[in-house]
Design an enzyme around this catalytic site. Structure first.
Site, short mmCIF file in Angstrom:
data_model
loop_
_atom_site.label_atom_id
_atom_site.label_comp_id
_atom_site.label_asym_id
_atom_site.label_seq_id
_atom_site.Cartn_x
_atom_site.Cartn_y
_atom_site.Cartn_z
N VAL A 1 11.29 36.54 38.45
CA VAL A 1 11.09 37.60 37.21
C VAL A 1 12.06 37.48 36.27
CG1 VAL A 1 11.94 39.52 38.44
CG2 VAL A 1 9.93 39.66 37.27
N LYS A 2 12.98 37.13 36.32
CA LYS A 2 14.08 37.28 35.40
C LYS A 2 13.89 36.23 34.24
CE LYS A 2 16.11 40.60 37.06
NZ LYS A 2 16.25 42.11 36.60
#
Length: 468
Positions: free
Chosen positions: A41-42
């Protein structure tokens, strides 16, 4: 042609899949963020923060991107930096998995490993180290994910709209971990705005994290929650975390999170990381309390392939006491008397003076107990059991007394400056015969028994021999 001009166009746009839930509970869908280009997700904030810094004139050709990270944000930044031609220097805590560190280096980043168990004010803290590197490196930019508005901004611009579109606006509850707070704050804010406040936002948090009221001690699920070292003077929460967005926080223990992620891999074919296991454990509770008219979305931040040496390694889990071992065999935990299982682990505060520690150790010898104890940061509260990362050293009566008598150590010196090596530790579920065989190769008189990563008792070799 159905192609993309660069890897940056493959950030985000992740699919969702329905998870199996008991009949009658709410539908539960998982957003598979580990299928983003960089694996987590980063990626979204890595791209968004760098491009915002470019627009703001903070990043110029040939610049260096610097950040303190537990690994995933570093991978997102390193991937984007590689694609855009920037150098990357990333500072990670020593508990970061080997796979994550290898990933960062694979993208060409320089990785600086620092101890993770240091107070916020310590110069060697990962955040202070990253800030110092950025200050001393010409042409560098410190990403500062914890306080960078482009962090939640990335999720407001991408993750939230994707979830709303993928569910045709039917989502009723969002469940997400809370680390820097960017994912839950940005995604949750968008979903609340677009739904007129109808969507409820639930934060999944490690039980020990201060976000949900824990004491801040170390835990074993990486990249989520908020640890507060007992020697930290001022605990500062990240500006990326907007508490007003979150309607509820659900604390989840390490064991629940780790066993959930293993169950997801073995029963639903989803190999996810620790924070994803924690998020799903919380989401399952949320869905169970709702009816079939509700729709819950849980964000799965990264892949379990980043944790094969830890969460999917039976030996690692067994040594830390997260697996119970064989029911028909004598186990290390059986050597801890039942009367002591609920008592605090005998322990020396590393901020004690040498004289205070000697008093405690002599009292143990007078009681016929081994005059050796683990030592580490001050526990919060008299009943707290320190976790394995806190057992950073040990103290021995014979060694400490001899050093004082010879004038090498002053009685008013602090124990933290005169620690011996940590005591060996064994998981409560480990076979007693295997424990004894390993222990015979060491000189230590005493070992710590761990259950769910916490010390539950001290044992001697004779305690183990009696089981066999």
């Amino acid at each position: 042609m159905d192609v993309h001009e660069s890897v940056l166009e493959l950030v985000g746009g992740t699919p969702m899949v329905r998870l199996r839930t008991p009949e009658g509970s709410a539908a539960l869908y998982a957003k598979l963020e580990y299928l983003s280009a960089g694996g987590s997700v980063k990626d979204r904030i890595g791209l968004h923060m760098i491009e915002q810094a470019e627009r703001d004139g903070l990043l110029r050709p040939g610049a260096t991107v610097v950040e303190a990270t537990s690994g995933n944000t570093g991978a997102g930044l390193a991937m984007v930096a590689a694609a855009k031609g920037y150098r990357a220097v990333l500072v990670v805590p020593d508990k970061t998995s080997a796979e994550k560190i290898a990933t960062l280096r694979g993208f060409g980043a320089e990785v600086v490993v620092r101890p993770g168990g240091l107070p916020a004010e310590d110069p060697g803290n990962v955040f202070n180290t990253a800030a110092r590197i950025a200050e001393q490196t010409p042409g560098s930019w410190l990403a500062g994910q914890y306080d960078n508005p482009a962090n939640p901004g990335a999720h407001y611009a991408t993750t939230g709209p994707e979830i709303w579109r993928q569910t045709d606006g039917r989502i009723t509850h969002l469940v997400s971990c809370v680390g820097t707070g960017g994912t839950i704050s940005g995604t949750g804010r968008y979903l609340k705005d677009v739904s007129g406040g109808a969507v409820k936002v639930v934060g999944a948090d490690p039980a020990a994290s201060v976000y949900s009221g824990g004491d801040g001690r170390p835990y074993f699920v990486e990249a989520t929650g908020h640890v507060c070292h007992p020697e930290t003077i001022e605990d500062v929460w990240p500006e990326s975390y907007d508490q007003d967005v979150v309607d509820e926080l659900v604390p989840v223990g390490d064991r629940d999170a780790l066993l959930t992620l293993r169950q997801l891999a073995r029963e639903q074919g989803l190999m996810v990381g620790g924070s994803a296991g924690l998020a799903v454990a919380a989401a399952q509770r949320v869905a169970a309390g709702l009816g079939p008219e509700s729709l819950v979305v849980v964000i799965l931040p990264d892949s379990g392939r980043q944790y094969l040496s830890k969460y999917f390694n039976d030996a690692w889990l067994l040594r830390l006491g997260f697996l119970d071992g064989e029911d028909d065999a004598a186990r290390a935990g059986d050597a801890v008397p039942d009367s002591l299982r609920d008592a605090p682990l005998p322990y020396v505060n590393r901020l004690s003076t040498v004289a205070e520690a000697l008093t405690v150790l002599r009292a143990r010898r007078d009681l016929g107990l081994p005059p050796v104890l683990p030592a580490g940061p001050c526990p919060v509260g008299p009943d707290r059991r320190p976790t394995a990362p806190e057992l950073a050293g040990s103290v021995s009566l014979d060694m400490l007394a001899a050093a004082v008598e010879q004038g090498e150590v002053a009685p008013d010196a602090l124990v933290r400056d005169h620690l011996a090596a940590p005591l060996p530790h064994f998981g409560a579920g480990e076979r007693a015969d295997a424990v004894l065989a390993e222990w015979e190769q060491r000189d230590d008189e005493v070992a710590v028994v761990l259950y769910d990563g916490h010390g539950i008792g001290l044992i001697t070799r004779d305690d183990v021999r009696k089981l066999l």
